[in-house]
Design a protein around this motif. Structure first.
Motif, mmCIF file in Angstrom:
data_model
loop_
_atom_site.group_PDB
_atom_site.id
_atom_site.type_symbol
_atom_site.label_atom_id
_atom_site.label_comp_id
_atom_site.label_asym_id
_atom_site.label_seq_id
_atom_site.Cartn_x
_atom_site.Cartn_y
_atom_site.Cartn_z
ATOM 1 N N LEU A 150 0.105 -4.627 7.476
ATOM 2 C CA LEU A 150 -0.916 -4.405 6.458
ATOM 3 C C LEU A 150 -1.111 -5.717 5.716
ATOM 4 O O LEU A 150 -0.141 -6.315 5.227
ATOM 5 N N ALA A 178 -5.822 -3.801 4.288
ATOM 6 C CA ALA A 178 -5.769 -2.689 3.331
ATOM 7 C C ALA A 178 -6.985 -2.638 2.392
ATOM 8 O O ALA A 178 -7.536 -1.546 2.177
ATOM 9 N N GLU A 203 0.869 -1.181 0.000
ATOM 10 C CA GLU A 203 0.000 0.000 0.000
ATOM 11 C C GLU A 203 0.906 1.232 0.000
ATOM 12 O O GLU A 203 1.323 1.695 1.063
#
Length: 171
Positions: free
Chosen positions: A65, A108, A29
């Motif tokens: 994440l 995410a 991300e």
């Protein structure tokens, strides 16, 4: 005073513990670089210190994440809920040396979907989930009305410090 990226350095809140934060990217991300996540976690810690939370001298956290499959697996295995959720926190308490430890997991794709659905900027929602997860790792919870109001108030304060509006106000 600023760091080499030009972001303002955070002044330590009186009584604030030091923060060690490891960030892991199981799901890439690019909008969430380590420095940004560390900054938000620091604001959560500063807000907790201002609230009087001083049971420890050091906070050691990992923030991971993840994608949908890992988010679903973790939520199923640890909470008995067979779906991916936005944020999971594993609080381990304070060790004998005075370090509070915990893991924060942010899914995410769920974060991105919720931001779109709620018509919030991605980074605002990401900051909120990060701060929410860190506060859980520090022992805050929202299992009853009183605790929920306290935790939400701290989230609102931490977000206000970085110019983000109250996430609990719906338009």
């Amino acid at each position: 005073m600023s760091n080499k990226r030009g972001a303002p350095k955070q002044a330590a809140e009186p009584g604030a513990a030091s923060l060690a934060l490891a960030v892991h990217y199981a799901a890439p991300e690019p909008r969430l670089p380590r420095w940004r996540l560390r900054r938000w976690a620091g604001y959560a810690l500063q807000t907790a210190a201002a609230d009087g939370l001083t049971d420890f001298a050091r906070v050691e956290l990992s923030l991971r994440l993840v994608g949908l499959a890992e988010g679903r697996r973790l939520n199923r295995d640890f909470r008995g809920r067979d779906y991916a959720t936005n944020v999971l926190t594993f609080e381990y308490g304070v060790d004998p040396e005075g370090a509070a430890r915990g893991d924060v997991v942010i899914c995410a794709p769920i974060l991105a979907r919720e931001a779109r659905e709620q018509r919030k900027p991605f980074l605002h929602h990401a900051a909120h989930l990060t701060i929410h997860g860190v506060l859980h790792a520090l022992g805050y919870d929202h299992l009853n009305k009183h605790d929920a109001q306290r935790m939400e108030g701290l989230e609102i304060q931490a977000l206000a410090r970085i110019g983000i509006a109250d996430p609990y106000i719906t338009a």
